[in-house]
Design a protein around this motif. Sequence first.
Motif, PDB file in Angstrom:
ATOM      1  N   PRO A 185      25.332  29.966  40.882  1.00 47.53           N
ATOM      2  CA  PRO A 185      24.902  29.756  39.505  1.00 47.53           C
ATOM      3  C   PRO A 185      25.072  31.041  38.690  1.00 47.53           C
ATOM      4  O   PRO A 185      24.904  32.152  39.213  1.00 47.53           O
ATOM      5  CB  PRO A 185      23.421  29.375  39.652  1.00 47.53           C
ATOM      6  N   GLY A 218      22.368  27.576  35.074  1.00 45.15           N
ATOM      7  CA  GLY A 218      22.702  27.078  36.401  1.00 45.15           C
ATOM      8  C   GLY A 218      24.180  26.772  36.559  1.00 45.15           C
ATOM      9  O   GLY A 218      24.654  26.500  37.668  1.00 45.15           O
ATOM     10  N   THR A 219      24.943  26.826  35.474  1.00 46.94           N
ATOM     11  CA  THR A 219      26.380  26.531  35.479  1.00 46.94           C
ATOM     12  C   THR A 219      27.124  27.494  36.403  1.00 46.94           C
ATOM     13  O   THR A 219      26.759  28.668  36.534  1.00 46.94           O
ATOM     14  CB  THR A 219      26.935  26.630  34.047  1.00 46.94           C
ATOM     15  N   CYS A 428      27.163  22.670  37.460  1.00 48.87           N
ATOM     16  CA  CYS A 428      26.408  23.512  38.389  1.00 48.87           C
ATOM     17  C   CYS A 428      27.078  23.444  39.763  1.00 48.87           C
ATOM     18  O   CYS A 428      27.673  22.423  40.118  1.00 48.87           O
ATOM     19  CB  CYS A 428      24.968  23.036  38.500  1.00 48.87           C
TER      20      CYS A 428
END
Length: 478
Positions: A185, A218-219, A428
């Motif tokens: 992340p 969180g990507t 994510c």
Amino acid sequence: MTTLTLSPSLPCSPSKKHLPLRFIAHASTQLSPASLKQQLSHQKTGVIVIGAGLAGLATATRLNSQNIPFLLLEASDAVGGRVRTDVVDGFLLDRGFQIFITAYPEAQRLLDYQALDLRKFYSGARIYFDGRFHTVADPLCHFFDSVKSLTNPIGSVIDKLLIALTRIQVLRKSDDEIMRADEVPTIDLLKKIGFSDSIVERFFQPFFGGIFFDKELGTTSRLFDFIFKCLALGNNTLPAKGIGAIPNQLASKLPADSILLNTRVVSVGLDKDQNTSMPFVRVENGDILQSELGVIVAVEEPHVNELLAEINSIEPVQSKKPARSTVCLYFSADRDVIPVRDPVLFLNGSGKGIVNNMFFATNVAPSYGPPGKALVSVTLIGLFDDTSDHDLVDEVISELSGWFGGSMVGSWKHLRTYRIRYAQPNQCPPTNLMKNPQIGSGLYLCGDHLTSATFDGALASGRKAAEALLRDRAFIKV
């Protein structure tokens, strides 16, 4: 019911000129299964592309470059998909917060930047924190601003040196290396690099959170590195005629009769009893079109499974991760009383409130508003389903009054609110940003859910889907 015959069909050789498609209406009654098979053979075109967003337009552009007949079907009244611009009271309202980065590699190959008349943002941002604004600037573009910002509370001097180091590191990597790299992340990557909590919370979360529509970051770090690289190499811009000018430019270069608007496809199927295994599509009015070379599905990820439900051999492709959502509110103001004239993006680094970022669009591109008027664009992350439009407007006005003063913000006039449930696919980890576009015999997918959730990812995905089909049909070499 009306059936459509597309003539002529596929040229005998790919080297021949792309002949225009003609549409001939035939009156008919409800077809029986036997007559359906007969009709299918009479309604053919080379390739059927479903969806005229950026990915579908890129697919059509690549097919057109090889003189391959195609038909591009779009459910709405214009091309663009999520990349649309509306005109309201003389203002250009993009459907959601969208910025075009000039360093996108696929876009550089496809688009005429000069014709788009791209207008630049300030290379940095102004961050609201502790009751005042602080500037973060790109030292290569605004050296003195960046020097002055070294001691502001938006991170330490070490943080700003780490930004420079991160920039050097991503510039050393190819795009392919970035997309295939080990991933974590983005928030974990930033902590691993050594960034302080202050710069993560006050800059990275509102800035990249506004790009990803993911304030928790969180990507995947792959997408962060790709965007960071593009930002290092290019400028943040808006086309003078709105973000919708990008798909409009692509569509303008395609044969005029190759795009059908207001044509909703309800399903894709395979006619297994025929000699060919090429798929067909059924549109909302009952018409059926048979492809000779294949079907490329270029719709948003949530709709893919709906279209392919009749084909049992294909596994569901929809992600179980919740999509990224956003709300964008637009206001008008008198241009001579707005607080700044700079084309700068404002970020909420306070950790409080619902506004993530905002800017005065007419400072970037004056054409976004009528003479004497300013256009204010405000972005929220999430959908705020439980809050009415009226209450959202009141809350935004109240919050921004704390930024700029109640007398000024209170005079703004609300123009429109866009609630965009599917703004981006959720990327994510774990991700696969190099997915194979072929999902069945003669059937292909494209869209930013297969690559990176960016303009560039959509464009590249469209090209790759077209090229996969062309390789399968031996029109281009592997």
